[in-house]
Design a protein around this motif. Structure first.
Motif, PDB file in Angstrom:
ATOM      1  N   HIS A 166       0.810  -1.237   0.000  1.00 35.68           N
ATOM      2  CA  HIS A 166       0.000   0.000   0.000  1.00 35.68           C
ATOM      3  C   HIS A 166       0.838   1.280   0.000  1.00 35.68           C
ATOM      4  O   HIS A 166       0.312   2.349   0.325  1.00 35.68           O
ATOM      5  CB  HIS A 166      -0.918   0.017   1.225  1.00 35.68           C
ATOM      6  N   TYR A 167       2.114   1.200  -0.361  1.00 37.50           N
ATOM      7  CA  TYR A 167       2.983   2.388  -0.298  1.00 37.50           C
ATOM      8  C   TYR A 167       2.452   3.547  -1.126  1.00 37.50           C
ATOM      9  O   TYR A 167       2.714   4.717  -0.837  1.00 37.50           O
ATOM     10  CB  TYR A 167       4.401   2.033  -0.763  1.00 37.50           C
ATOM     11  N   MET A 168       1.670   3.245  -2.181  1.00 38.20           N
ATOM     12  CA  MET A 168       1.149   4.296  -3.065  1.00 38.20           C
ATOM     13  C   MET A 168      -0.066   5.015  -2.484  1.00 38.20           C
ATOM     14  O   MET A 168      -0.495   6.043  -2.990  1.00 38.20           O
ATOM     15  CB  MET A 168       0.792   3.713  -4.438  1.00 38.20           C
ATOM     16  N   ASP A 169      -0.622   4.484  -1.389  1.00 34.46           N
ATOM     17  CA  ASP A 169      -1.818   5.061  -0.772  1.00 34.46           C
ATOM     18  C   ASP A 169      -1.450   6.026   0.358  1.00 34.46           C
ATOM     19  O   ASP A 169      -0.299   6.083   0.800  1.00 34.46           O
ATOM     20  CB  ASP A 169      -2.715   3.951  -0.220  1.00 34.46           C
ATOM     21  N   ASP A 170      -2.446   6.762   0.839  1.00 33.39           N
ATOM     22  CA  ASP A 170      -2.247   7.668   1.974  1.00 33.39           C
ATOM     23  C   ASP A 170      -2.333   6.846   3.261  1.00 33.39           C
ATOM     24  O   ASP A 170      -3.398   6.709   3.858  1.00 33.39           O
ATOM     25  CB  ASP A 170      -3.318   8.761   1.966  1.00 33.39           C
ATOM     26  N   ILE A 171      -1.214   6.262   3.677  1.00 40.53           N
ATOM     27  CA  ILE A 171      -1.209   5.367   4.832  1.00 40.53           C
ATOM     28  C   ILE A 171      -0.395   5.963   5.974  1.00 40.53           C
ATOM     29  O   ILE A 171       0.460   6.816   5.773  1.00 40.53           O
ATOM     30  CB  ILE A 171      -0.649   3.970   4.476  1.00 40.53           C
ATOM     31  N   GLY A 172      -0.682   5.483   7.176  1.00 38.51           N
ATOM     32  CA  GLY A 172       0.042   5.923   8.365  1.00 38.51           C
ATOM     33  C   GLY A 172       0.096   4.797   9.374  1.00 38.51           C
ATOM     34  O   GLY A 172      -0.632   3.806   9.270  1.00 38.51           O
ATOM     35  N   ILE A 173       0.938   4.951  10.365  1.00 38.34           N
ATOM     36  CA  ILE A 173       1.091   3.916  11.392  1.00 38.34           C
ATOM     37  C   ILE A 173      -0.209   3.708  12.157  1.00 38.34           C
ATOM     38  O   ILE A 173      -0.496   2.608  12.632  1.00 38.34           O
ATOM     39  CB  ILE A 173       2.244   4.285  12.363  1.00 38.34           C
ATOM     40  N   GLY A 174      -1.044   4.762  12.228  1.00 35.17           N
ATOM     41  CA  GLY A 174      -2.296   4.668  12.973  1.00 35.17           C
ATOM     42  C   GLY A 174      -3.263   3.646  12.389  1.00 35.17           C
ATOM     43  O   GLY A 174      -3.812   2.815  13.111  1.00 35.17           O
ATOM     44  N   GLN A 175      -3.477   3.710  11.064  1.00 37.66           N
ATOM     45  CA  GLN A 175      -4.436   2.789  10.463  1.00 37.66           C
ATOM     46  C   GLN A 175      -3.916   1.351  10.444  1.00 37.66           C
ATOM     47  O   GLN A 175      -4.683   0.398  10.580  1.00 37.66           O
ATOM     48  CB  GLN A 175      -4.797   3.248   9.053  1.00 37.66           C
ATOM     49  N   ILE A 176      -2.588   1.188  10.321  1.00 40.45           N
ATOM     50  CA  ILE A 176      -2.012  -0.167  10.367  1.00 40.45           C
ATOM     51  C   ILE A 176      -2.175  -0.732  11.770  1.00 40.45           C
ATOM     52  O   ILE A 176      -2.538  -1.900  11.945  1.00 40.45           O
ATOM     53  CB  ILE A 176      -0.526  -0.144   9.965  1.00 40.45           C
ATOM     54  N   ALA A 177      -1.912   0.101  12.781  1.00 42.12           N
ATOM     55  CA  ALA A 177      -2.056  -0.335  14.174  1.00 42.12           C
ATOM     56  C   ALA A 177      -3.494  -0.757  14.458  1.00 42.12           C
ATOM     57  O   ALA A 177      -3.737  -1.735  15.168  1.00 42.12           O
ATOM     58  CB  ALA A 177      -1.640   0.789  15.118  1.00 42.12           C
ATOM     59  N   GLN A 178      -4.445  -0.019  13.892  1.00 45.44           N
ATOM     60  CA  GLN A 178      -5.856  -0.348  14.114  1.00 45.44           C
ATOM     61  C   GLN A 178      -6.182  -1.728  13.533  1.00 45.44           C
ATOM     62  O   GLN A 178      -6.900  -2.521  14.152  1.00 45.44           O
ATOM     63  CB  GLN A 178      -6.742   0.717  13.461  1.00 45.44           C
ATOM     64  N   GLU A 179      -5.630  -2.038  12.363  1.00 41.18           N
ATOM     65  CA  GLU A 179      -5.872  -3.349  11.756  1.00 41.18           C
ATOM     66  C   GLU A 179      -5.218  -4.470  12.566  1.00 41.18           C
ATOM     67  O   GLU A 179      -5.743  -5.583  12.644  1.00 41.18           O
ATOM     68  CB  GLU A 179      -5.348  -3.367  10.320  1.00 41.18           C
ATOM     69  N   LEU A 180      -4.062  -4.157  13.178  1.00 36.63           N
ATOM     70  CA  LEU A 180      -3.350  -5.168  13.958  1.00 36.63           C
ATOM     71  C   LEU A 180      -3.814  -5.204  15.407  1.00 36.63           C
ATOM     72  O   LEU A 180      -3.328  -6.005  16.203  1.00 36.63           O
ATOM     73  CB  LEU A 180      -1.840  -4.898  13.904  1.00 36.63           C
ATOM     74  N   GLN A 181      -4.736  -4.289  15.754  1.00 32.26           N
ATOM     75  CA  GLN A 181      -5.320  -4.214  17.100  1.00 32.26           C
ATOM     76  C   GLN A 181      -4.273  -3.943  18.177  1.00 32.26           C
ATOM     77  O   GLN A 181      -4.235  -4.587  19.224  1.00 32.26           O
ATOM     78  CB  GLN A 181      -6.100  -5.500  17.409  1.00 32.26           C
ATOM     79  N   VAL A 182      -3.407  -2.969  17.904  1.00 40.49           N
ATOM     80  CA  VAL A 182      -2.456  -2.474  18.895  1.00 40.49           C
ATOM     81  C   VAL A 182      -2.489  -0.953  18.826  1.00 40.49           C
ATOM     82  O   VAL A 182      -3.040  -0.380  17.896  1.00 40.49           O
ATOM     83  CB  VAL A 182      -1.003  -2.978  18.647  1.00 40.49           C
ATOM     84  N   THR A 183      -1.905  -0.287  19.818  1.00 40.23           N
ATOM     85  CA  THR A 183      -1.900   1.178  19.799  1.00 40.23           C
ATOM     86  C   THR A 183      -0.848   1.687  18.814  1.00 40.23           C
ATOM     87  O   THR A 183       0.192   1.056  18.623  1.00 40.23           O
ATOM     88  CB  THR A 183      -1.594   1.749  21.193  1.00 40.23           C
ATOM     89  N   PRO A 184      -1.098   2.828  18.166  1.00 40.08           N
ATOM     90  CA  PRO A 184      -0.129   3.392  17.219  1.00 40.08           C
ATOM     91  C   PRO A 184       1.242   3.628  17.853  1.00 40.08           C
ATOM     92  O   PRO A 184       2.270   3.357  17.223  1.00 40.08           O
ATOM     93  CB  PRO A 184      -0.777   4.721  16.802  1.00 40.08           C
ATOM     94  N   ASN A 185       1.254   4.127  19.080  1.00 38.76           N
ATOM     95  CA  ASN A 185       2.534   4.428  19.717  1.00 38.76           C
ATOM     96  C   ASN A 185       3.328   3.161  20.027  1.00 38.76           C
ATOM     97  O   ASN A 185       4.553   3.133  19.907  1.00 38.76           O
ATOM     98  CB  ASN A 185       2.299   5.240  21.001  1.00 38.76           C
ATOM     99  N   TYR A 186       2.633   2.113  20.449  1.00 38.91           N
ATOM    100  CA  TYR A 186       3.310   0.840  20.710  1.00 38.91           C
ATOM    101  C   TYR A 186       3.924   0.299  19.428  1.00 38.91           C
ATOM    102  O   TYR A 186       5.096  -0.107  19.395  1.00 38.91           O
ATOM    103  CB  TYR A 186       2.323  -0.166  21.288  1.00 38.91           C
ATOM    104  N   LEU A 187       3.145   0.304  18.342  1.00 42.36           N
ATOM    105  CA  LEU A 187       3.633  -0.220  17.065  1.00 42.36           C
ATOM    106  C   LEU A 187       4.769   0.637  16.527  1.00 42.36           C
ATOM    107  O   LEU A 187       5.743   0.120  15.977  1.00 42.36           O
ATOM    108  CB  LEU A 187       2.487  -0.275  16.058  1.00 42.36           C
TER     109      LEU A 187
END
Length: 496
Positions: A399-420
Motif C-alpha cells: 500500500h505504499y502508493m496510498d495515503d497510509i500511516g502507522i495509525g491505520q495499520i495499528a488499528q488493523e493489527l489491534q495495537v496502539t499506534p505508539n506501541y507499534l
C-alpha cells in the motif's frame, strides 16, 4: 456556526429565524439580508457557514449572489428558498453548488431535515481541511517538510500545542480499543467546535504519545482563540471518562505560540512529561508548572527513572527494567512527599498492587516480582513483536502508493499506534515515516527507469501529490534530482 437568512420578504426571514430557535439548532450567530447586494456585503464581513437564499430578489438575484459568493466565501453552504413557480431555477442553483432547496413556505420538519444534511456536508468539508492541516503538521514535525513548504496562512496563525500521554498496563488490544473510543469522542468535540478559521490536528509521536494541535487566525473574520479554548475545556472534561486504575490519559498543554515555536513546544512538553508522575496523572497539566517543578533536580531525575521503568516494562525489556529498579531502590525514599501520586502511576502501568501504607521496601519487592514475571514471558513476546513488524513491512509493500500511516495499520493489527511505532523503530532501526519514504523513493527509481514516465506522474504513483515534496525527498535519499536520475539512466541505456 454562522447562518445568513436572505430574502426580500421580512416575514420569511422572521419565520425562518423563529423556526431555527424553535428546533434549538446549534449556532452562534444569525444575520439577515434583504437583497443580493446585501448578501455580497455580508459575505465580505460575516462569512456565514450556511446561507438560506431566495432566488428572486431586487437587484442581484439569489443565483447571481451565489456565483459571486463562491469566490468570496468558498466554504459557505447554500440552501435555496424558492416558490413553486420558481422551481425551475432550483436545478441551476444545484449546478452552482447549492446543497439543497426549500419550497416556501417551509415547515419546521422540512427545515430541520435540510439543515441536518447541510451540516453533515459542511462538517465533512471541515474534516477534509483538518486532514490537510494534520498531514502538514505531522510532516513538519518529523522533518519531511520545511517551514518554507508550509501553506502560507499557517505560518502567520496562532497555535495551541498539547500532547496526550497514555499510561496503562492493559494488553495492546484493549489499549487500542480504549484509545479508539477516546479518539472518536475527540473527533465529535472537534466537529462541534470547528470553524472555517480554525484547524485541529492529531498524530502519533512515539512512546505512547499523541500530539493535539489547534490553530486559529486563518482569515479576517476569525473569531479569535475562543473556539479553541472551548474545545480544550471540553477535551479536559472528558478525560475522567476514560481513566481508571488500569488506563490513564494525561494532557500537557502550552500557552499560545507561532508556528516557528511549534517543534520546540512539543519537545519541551515531552522533556518534562515524566513529572506528571508526581503532579498527578489522568488530568490536564500546564507546561509552565512542570518547568518550575523541573528545577527540583532530584525529583526530575527520579521521575525520569520511574518513566523509564514503565517504558521498559511496556516493551518487555526485562534486563533494563531490573537495572532501573536497582537504581530506584536506592533513591525512592526521597520522593516520600509524592508517594500517593507515584503509587497511582505505578499501579496504572504495572500489574502489581502497591499498598499506600506499606514502606517503599515492600513496593520494591512487588516491583521485582513484576520484572521476574516479565523475564518468563520474554520469548513469547519476542515472537509476537516480530510478527507485528513483519505485518507492517508487508502492508507498506502492498500500500505504499496510498495515503497510509502507522495509525491505520495499528488499528488493523489491534495495537496502539505508539506501541507499534516504538516496536517498529526498535526492530528496523528507523521511524515508520522514514521507512515509508525510502520504500516510495525506491519504487520511484524503478518507474523513472522508463523515460516515458513523467516525474509528476511518478510522484503520484508512489503516493506524493506534491512534486516539490517528492523531489526534495528523492534528492535527500538518492543524491540527485529525479530528472537527473532519469536522464542519467536514459544515457546509460543509449550507450548500450
Amino acid at each position: 456556526m454562522k447562518i445568513l437568512l436572505a430574502d426580500d420578504e421580512k416575514l420569511i426571514r422572521t419565520s425562518l429565524r423563529s423556526m431555527l430557535e424553535e428546533i434549538d439548532f446549534t449556532f452562534h450567530t444569525i444575520e439577515e439580508a434583504a437583497n443580493g447586494t446585501e448578501i455580497v456585503g455580508k459575505l465580505n464581513t460575516f462569512q456565514p457557514d450556511i446561507a438560506f437564499v431566495d432566488i428572486q430578489m431586487p437587484g442581484l438575484t439569489g443565483l447571481e449572489a451565489i456565483k459571486i459568493g463562491k469566490t468570496l466565501s468558498p466554504t459557505t453552504q447554500w440552501i435555496i428558498l424558492t416558490g413553486f413557480s420558481e422551481f425551475k431555477y432550483a436545478k441551476e442553483a444545484i449546478e452552482l453548488g447549492a446543497v439543497g432547496y426549500l419550497l416556501k413556505p417551509a415547515s419546521t420538519d422540512e427545515l430541520l431535515e435540510t439543515l441536518n444534511k447541510t451540516v453533515i456536508h459542511f462538517r465533512e468539508i471541515l474534516r477534509n481541511l483538518n486532514s490537510e492541516f494534520e498531514n502538514e503538521m505531522n510532516s513538519f514535525f518529523h522533518g519531511l517538510k520545511t517551514f518554507s513548504e508550509i501553506t502560507p496562512m499557517f505560518k502567520q496563525s496562532s497555535y495551541h500545542n498539547s500532547v496526550f500521554f497514555i499510561d496503562s498496563k492493559l494488553d495492546e488490544k484493549e489499549k487500542t480499543n480504549r484509545l479508539t473510543l477516546f479518539c472518536n469522542d475527540l473527533q465529535k468535540i472537534i466537529d462541534q467546535y470547528q470553524t472555517r478559521a480554525t484547524r485541529t490536528a492529531m498524530f502519533a509521536l512515539s512512546n505512547r504519545e499523541l500530539a493535539f494541535i489547534s490553530t486559529w487566525g486563518l482569515d479576517e473574520n476569525d473569531e479569535g482563540e475562543q473556539p479553541v479554548n472551548s474545545l480544550m475545556q471540553k477535551v479536559e472534561a472528558i478525560l475522567p471518562k476514560y481513566c481508571d486504575n488500569h488506563f490513564s490519559i494525561s494532557l500537557i498543554t502550552n500557552c499560545p505560540s507561532k508556528l516557528g515555536e511549534f517543534k520546540n513546544n512539543i519537545l519541551e512538553i515531552r522533556e518534562v512529561s515524566s513529572l506528571r508522575i508526581v503532579s498527578g496523572v489522568k488530568r490536564k497539566l500546564d507546561l509552565s508548572q512542570l518547568q518550575q517543578l523541573k528545577r527540583q533536580k532530584q525529583v526530575y531525575q527520579l521521575c525520569a527513572m520511574l518513566s523509564k521503568l514503565s517504558e521498559n516494562y511496556n516493551v518487555k525489556n526485562s534486563l533494563n527494567y531490573m537495572k532501573v529498579l536497582d537504581d530506584l531502590e536506592k533513591r525512592l525514599t526521597s520522593l516520600n512527599a509524592y508517594k500517593e501520586t507515584i503509587r497511582e502511576f505505578l499501579s496504572c502501568v504495572l500489574p502489581c498492587e502497591l499498598d499506600p501504607n506499606s514502606p517503599f521496601d515492600e513496593w520494591i519487592a512487588n516491583l521485582k516480582t513484576c520484572g521476574e514475571n516479565l523475564l518468563k514471558d520474554h520469548n513469547k513476546e519476542e515472537d509476537r513483536s516480530q510478527f507485528l513488524v513483519d505485518q507492517v513491512l508487508v502492508y507498506v509493500d502492498e500500500h505504499y502508493m496510498d495515503d497510509i500511516g502507522i495509525g491505520q495499520i495499528a488499528q488493523e493489527l489491534q495495537v496502539t499506534p505508539n506501541y507499534l511505532s516504538t516496536l517498529f523503530h526498535k526492530k528496523i532501526g528507523t521511524t515508520f515515516i522514514k521507512y515509508l519514504s525510502k520504500i516510495r523513493i525506491l519504487k520511484a527509481k524503478e518507474l523513472l527507469a522508463d523515460p516515458r514516465n513523467q516525474v509528476q506522474k511518478v510522484a503520484e504513483a508512489v503516493g506524493y501529490y506534491s512534486t516539490r515534496h517528492f523531489t526534495k525527498l528523492f534528492t535527500e535519499i538518492i543524491g540527485c534530482y529525479p530528472s537527473e536520475y532519469q536522464k542519467k539512466f536514459r544515457n546509460e541505456k543509449t550507450k548500450i
